[in-house]
Design an enzyme around this catalytic site. Sequence first.
Site, short mmCIF file in Angstrom:
data_model
loop_
_atom_site.label_atom_id
_atom_site.label_comp_id
_atom_site.label_asym_id
_atom_site.label_seq_id
_atom_site.Cartn_x
_atom_site.Cartn_y
_atom_site.Cartn_z
N GLY A 409 0.48 -1.07 0.04
CA GLY A 409 0.38 -0.14 -0.22
C GLY A 409 0.62 1.64 0.16
N ASP A 551 -5.39 3.65 15.23
CA ASP A 551 -5.91 3.07 14.26
C ASP A 551 -6.16 2.08 14.15
OD1 ASP A 551 -6.81 2.95 11.55
OD2 ASP A 551 -4.04 2.28 10.38
#
Length: 777
Positions: A409, A551
Amino acid sequence: MDREDNLPVQPDKPPKSLVRPILNLETTSSSSSSSSSSPELLRHLQAAFKRHRPLSKMQTTSIGPRRSVAPQRQASRNTRLVTAEGQRSQDVVTLSQSLAANTLTQDTTNNLAITSVAGESASITQPTVSEHFNPSDRQMDFGKSAVTSLESNLDVQRKSQSLIGTSQDMEWDATNQAEASHLDACIGSKHQNLPSVDSEVSLKSEYKDSSSLAKIQGQLGEFPNFLNQPRTRCSAVGSSWATTTLIHSSSAPMLNATTHVSRSYVEADSNANPHAVQSQGNLPSCCPSSKVSNILHPNKDATASEMPASTNDPEVRVKETDTSKQQQITTGLEAPVGSSIYGSDGQANARLPEELHTSVSSQPQKSDKHEKVASSKGPSAPRKRNYDPDLFFKVNGKLYQRLGKIGSGGSSEVHKVISSDCTIYALKKIKLKGRDYATAYGFCQEIGYLKKLKGKTNIIQLIDYEVTDKTLLQEVLNGTMSNKDGRVKEDGFIYMVLEYGEIDLAHMLSQKWREIEGSDRTIDENWLRFYWQQILQAVNTIHEERIVHSDLKPANFLLVRGFLKLIDFGIAKAINSDTTNIQRDSQVGTLSYMSPEAFMCNESDENGNTIKCGRPSDIWSLGCILYQMVYGRTPFADYKTFWAKFKVITDPNHEITYNQLSNPWLIDLMKKCLAWDRNQRWRIPELLQHPFLAPPIPHEPQVKTIKLFSLIAESCGSDDDKANSMISQLEQLLSNPAPLPRNDVLDSRDQNQQLLSRVSELCIQLQDRLQGLEGEN
């Protein structure tokens, strides 16, 4: 020419037993003696051949082929040959041709022909095997004894050194091992009248001799029987060039396995004593003054291990000492010699392997180029990698082989790798170039957090790491990084070797709901309870270390050996010692799991206080994860856009929908995590004690009372509403008695008596009801 008309008639095809004429060195007669040779002498020569013929592939102690280097003082005599000498050589060629024709019919069973030519001129005999001349021929050494004997015979020296350096004429001497050994015996004795077995082949490449030699080519033809013996071919050009060719017995009748090695003698001394060349195909070292630039192995199958141990250098090299000489020799050997000697007779031409046709002038250029490349390498040159970067990662000097990519990513990649001790790991590679310093700071800070959490069983373990930008890492670890606004310009990478997990929680949930989809089943509460408890314990570990993850989502919980572990601390923040919350510069996290305060960071609440993120923000994210585990989707999955999510999450009046469940404690648990007011959210220690994870154990008397009332209800029947009402009143009075209206006259003892009286009345009424039912029946 006039002499050519007197030649005898050439036979149609020479017999296969024909061999080259043998010259008697000690004969001084000017006429041919081959026709008058006695049969006894012929038998002696045949016996000598058989006696001195070595085995082709056996190691023997007999004298091998040797070549005597002409002394330097003889060079001036050889170069002053006159035209009359060349004319006499041509006469001998004509006479040798005539004698060869007579020999063809003399004796066909003995496979041997002897021709004796006498005269002061040099003898020329056609070579036994036709081949293309290669300047790279093997040099042979005849030894000191042969040199001493040959020097005593000036006539033989003059014949063996017919050299014309200025006119590019060359003389080739061919001798086999039997002839060389017999020559030493004959010359050493000096007084014996035995014929010499040595043969000399003098080939002149240009001028008048070329036409005569071309005619002799057709007469002599092939000599397969003679080729069964190993022999050498020697030539000397000028005073400093010498080449030899070794013809193995296995190469007859074609020269497919011959060895050609060329050497350059640089200003050779007259007293030089070249080393002997071994006859088994091994290449000895050159004389001390020679240099190396070309290597040609004697056999395709020869390897470096076959080289003699006594050699100083395993390779025979050639140094280009004189450019004009080299060009002259190359031209003379490749074009004039090959065409004038072998002519157009296709049967006599033997093709050499293409790999052996190596130009002498081209090899030194390759070696010079190699030396230049080697010399250009200095200390400043970059060190070559000793591994393939497409197959391996190198972290702190340790190699990890790639097994496959797990995910990627942006500029980050995660690979499955294996170490040298056959352990599987996950390697995280992060590219720093082009990233802002805040993000790079967070990645480097993750290393610090993982080092701090090392040894925690529910946190992913950091095995090894490397940051190519050492300055950046040091600034992050020391907390002295000041430039957070720009972007990283230098090429840099972060390598993190982590524990390898089988699957993350996101994929686990996807598989679980794929199994349930289309059926009336719901999520297994035991499965849910097992993994929810591990999630709470992992987050509680970092909260105890005053770290806020910020997160939390299913993808950041990895299943490692059957237990969930928390991963990815890229945007985690540390809580200061004097506060319970942290302040962020920007919104971070994943939208579907972000808390309201994460959306409204740095804003002010209704009391004017700045909204900060802290441990309650992680609790909200945990509530979203639990909601997804129970219902298969996030609480705000119906809102697709960012602004729609932002509006409902930041709205305190928005109510989250909870579908009916069989266990009401599960709904209560989700509400405790998803309270909009962060101060009303439960902390992790409280969540670990929630009734969903720790259901209350009922008291034993209460269980018995309930069982008694259930038996009475069964006896009365479900249709008896009056009896059921009295049973319900009794259960309430016994389990949770309601306080009576407060009365100042009555004390607590009186109130307890009233409760017992009420219970007694209900029991009497219930008893009468049961008796009435029995009378009716």
